[in-house]
Design an enzyme around this catalytic site. Structure first.
Site, PDB file in Angstrom:
ATOM      1  N   CYS A  25      13.573  57.697  38.879  1.00  0.00           N
ATOM      2  CA  CYS A  25      14.480  57.968  37.762  1.00  0.00           C
ATOM      3  C   CYS A  25      13.956  59.122  36.921  1.00  0.00           C
ATOM      4  O   CYS A  25      14.726  59.951  36.433  1.00  0.00           O
ATOM      5  CB  CYS A  25      14.641  56.733  36.873  1.00  0.00           C
ATOM      6  SG  CYS A  25      15.481  55.369  37.671  1.00  0.00           S
ATOM      7  N   CYS A  53      22.470  56.098  46.502  1.00  0.00           N
ATOM      8  CA  CYS A  53      21.289  55.408  45.973  1.00  0.00           C
ATOM      9  C   CYS A  53      21.577  54.734  44.640  1.00  0.00           C
ATOM     10  O   CYS A  53      20.748  54.003  44.124  1.00  0.00           O
ATOM     11  CB  CYS A  53      20.128  56.373  45.770  1.00  0.00           C
ATOM     12  SG  CYS A  53      19.671  57.252  47.237  1.00  0.00           S
TER      13      CYS A  53
END
Lengths: 297, 404
Positions: free
Chosen positions: A106, A35
């Site tokens: 994140c 990712c």
């Protein structure tokens, strides 16, 4: 380009606590290189007080991954391990003055690195509790895996139900095609066909609505708002009942809900719940300044 | 241009050439007529469109100007071509394309699969090249259309579309190519080729956004995407975007004038950039097929760091480029082109595309060569795969995070 806040830019361009901490006794490695995000968090924990004396990060990732890592180390330095474990991904995002929906993961990665590091310190095995899928609903940052799992767990059959359970599709509605595809796929596993015209199952039993007195009706409205409240509070917002005038129910959105770009979608959601709960048509309206003044709100 | 920074993202879009802007401007005001109208207001516009069609015809080397159909963009041209082939040959249910096509073709193909079509995706090797034997074996009377890009938008790598079109023709299969990156950068001579349909996008060659072309070889069976008025001989209804068409005509003419420059001077800038960066940065490499690609495109993979972070730091220095990392697009995977070439994840996320135009200068190139090494060093310092001067030993084992 992403619409990053100044805080994100600041932490990206001049990251704090970059690099591994010397003499670290807690390490958390999380992320997925496929990712494009991976993070190593190193902590120096005082074994007597269980306080984080120093924290450092090494991140392979984009601007917001680096900023989330940087701000995380700033948040947890000086904290006890127990307090540090209470830091949520929302706290990280809030500290950065928000992240774009595509980038919320994140902040999740930051929280998980922290959990992994604490588990490492305590000699525990840490395992990730969720898998992340492709982002479907951009308004509420809901990914495909969550939608799929929720459909399976609750036997959902319509887009509306998916919205009720996950919020996905409750905003701009552009992702409804994507949600329908997931429904089709999951229903096909059970040998069922997706029916776009099917009505959403409602929790309220069918039948004639009972006629409520004005006082009972008011109590009912408050009860329904109380049911919704935890969802709003999860997003750091809230709703306050200001007045009821016939079909019009005046409310005040507070906390993160006030000024939120999704406020009108939220009002629509509240209205739907009130209509279902009361068994009559009502309209939810943001209270005017005069109304707020009258109740001293 | 340099006062606005250094623009090296010309495969994304280009500046409209100032002389192109100049020729299109009158068609917003004094020459506002509808070209279909009989009166003088329309007639003059009609004449200007005719000229533009000739200019595009010349750039593509098409035999007839009636083979040029103006559309709204490259994507519309791609959709029109593929859907036309399916409509015109309903008994044929297969499509051949490649794994590295632009989403304009790939997303449509994925959708068509759901509709029951069989799509064959040709794979590429680690330099982005196709295996023509596999392709030959897939050609059959079940295939409605082959759609293969002329040049890849990320790496610039060419596919042998002229040869592939000849092979398709021999098998009686229609051939379409998405040539949006190639047109204007390399000479094209469609009258000598077996290509049936070709897509062009205006804004890739210094014309405005919102104008495209579908080349349709005379005699190829066709079904329009948009039906309505008689515009474009009934093959694409809708009032002509006159100003943009006229602009594209002028841009096509200018592209022909600069073809030599593009393949010498622009190429020299690209080559100098690659050479300069590769000489000063360790652990980076050029992706795609360096010996067979567009003259303007450099795609460099910087290992162990992530592309969006590189772009943000470049942007801070006024340098504009693009990346194949997952984060720049908000997806979960790095560029499908990099994955198709089997570039490892630690490099695929760190790919940066620098794409030039005739407006760039050697001076800019030197500035970029100077700017890149410290940016890479800064990010590698943060990277868990990096230790001091080089990557960790067996980096993917030394740092193997829990998937989260």
């Amino acid at each position: 380009m992403w619409d990053y806040s100044d805080k994100v830019k600041e932490h990206f361009f001049s990251p704090k606590n970059a690099g591994a901490v010397d003499g670290a006794n807690a390490i958390g490695d999380v992320g997925s290189i496929s990712c494009g995000d991976a993070l190593r968090l190193t902590l120096k924990v005082n074994p007597d007080t269980e306080t984080i004396e120093d924290a450092g990060f090494q991140t392979f990732g984009c601007g917001s991954a680096i900023a989330s890592s940087s701000v995380l180390t700033e948040i947890i330095k000086g904290m006890s391990l127990d307090d540090a474990l209470k830091v949520t991904n929302q706290d990280i995002a809030d500290e950065l003055d928000g992240l774009p929906p595509e980038k919320m993961h994140c902040s999740v990665m930051g929280r998980e690195a922290l959990q992994a590091a604490v588990a490492n310190y305590r000699g525990e095995e840490w395992s990730d509790d969720h898998e992340e899928g492709a982002l479907v609903c951009k308004c509420f940052a809901v990914d495909a895996v969550l939608i799929e799992d929720t459909i399976r767990a609750n036997g959902l059959k319509t887009v509306e139900e998916v919205t009720n359970y996950t919020k996905a599709g409750g905003g701009c509605s552009s992702c409804h095609e994507g949600i329908e595809e997931i429904l089709e796929m999951v229903l096909a596993e059970a040998g069922e066909d997706f029916d776009p015209t099917a009505a959403a199952a409602t929790a309220t039993p069918a039948g004639e609505p009972v006629k409520l007195s004005p006082f009972q009706r008011m109590k009912k409205i408050e009860a329904i708002l109380d049911e919704i409240r935890p969802q709003l509070q999860r997003d750091h917002g809230d709703v306050e009942l200001i007045d009821v005038d016939g079909k019009n129910i005046f409310v005040k959105m507070t906390g993160a809900c006030s000024g939120c770009q999704m406020a009108s979608a939220t009002l629509d959601g509240i209205q739907t719940r009130l209509v279902e709960g009361l068994g009559e048509f009502v309209k939810v309206v943001p209270a005017s300044a005069a109304q707020l003044a009258a109740v001293g709100a | 241009m340099s006062d606005q920074g250094i623009y090296l993202d010309n495969n994304a879009t280009t500046m409209v050439d100032p002389t192109v802007v100049e020729v299109m401007l009158p068609y917003f005001s004094e020459q506002f007529g509808n070209p279909s109208s009989l009166h003088q207001f329309g007639n003059k516009v009609g004449m200007a469109l005719k000229k533009a069609r000739k200019q595009v015809q010349a750039l593509l080397g098409a035999e007839h100007d009636s083979e040029i159909i103006f559309t709204s963009c490259g994507t519309e041209s791609d959709s029109t071509a593929i859907l036309s082939a399916l409509k015109a040959q309903p008994e044929r249910k297969e499509i051949i394309t490649t794994v590295v096509e632009h989403p304009a073709v790939l997303s449509l193909c994925e959708y068509l699969e759901k509709e029951g079509y069989k799509v064959h995706y040709l794979k590429v090797d680690n330099k982005g090249r196709l295996d023509l034997n596999t392709y030959q074996n897939l050609l059959s009377d079940k295939v409605a259309i082959v759609s293969v890009m002329w040049a890849n938008n990320e790496t610039g790598t060419f596919f042998p579309v002229e040869q592939m079109a000849t092979m398709a023709k021999a098998a009686g299969v229609m051939f379409h190519t998405d040539a949006v990156q190639a047109v204007g950068k390399v000479p094209i001579n469609l009258k000598e080729s077996a290509i049936d349909m070709l897509s062009v996008s205006g804004h890739k060659l210094h014309a405005p956004k919102g104008i495209g072309v579908l080349y349709l070889k005379r005699g190829v069976r066709f079904r329009p995407l948009l039906r309505g008025g008689h515009q474009e001989r009934g093959r694409r209804a809708g009032t002509e975007a006159a100003a943009s068409i006229i602009a594209l005509g002028r841009a096509a003419e200018m592209a022909m004038e600069h073809m030599e420059y593009e393949n010498t001077c622009v190429k020299a800038m690209r080559d100098r950039l690659e050479e300069g960066i590769l000489a000063s940065v360790s652990h980076c490499f050029v992706t795609g097929d360096p010996d067979n690609r567009l003259p303007n495109t450099a795609n460099i993979a910087f290992e162990y760091i992530e592309g969006e972070a590189i772009l943000l730091l470049l942007n801070k220095m006024g340098i504009a480029a693009s990346s194949g990392s997952a984060c720049t697009s908000g997806s979960l995977e790095p560029s499908h082109v990099m994955r198709a070439m089997d570039i490892p994840y630690t490099a695929a996320h760190g790919t940066v595309r620098f794409s030039f135009s005739r407006y760039n200068t050697m001076e800019e190139v030197e500035k970029v060569i100077a700017a890149v090494p410290p940016i890479v060093a800064q990010l590698r310092k943060l990277s868990p795969y990096w230790d001091g001067e080089g990557p960790l030993e067996e980096p993917e084992k030394a740092f193997a995070p829990t998937y989260a």
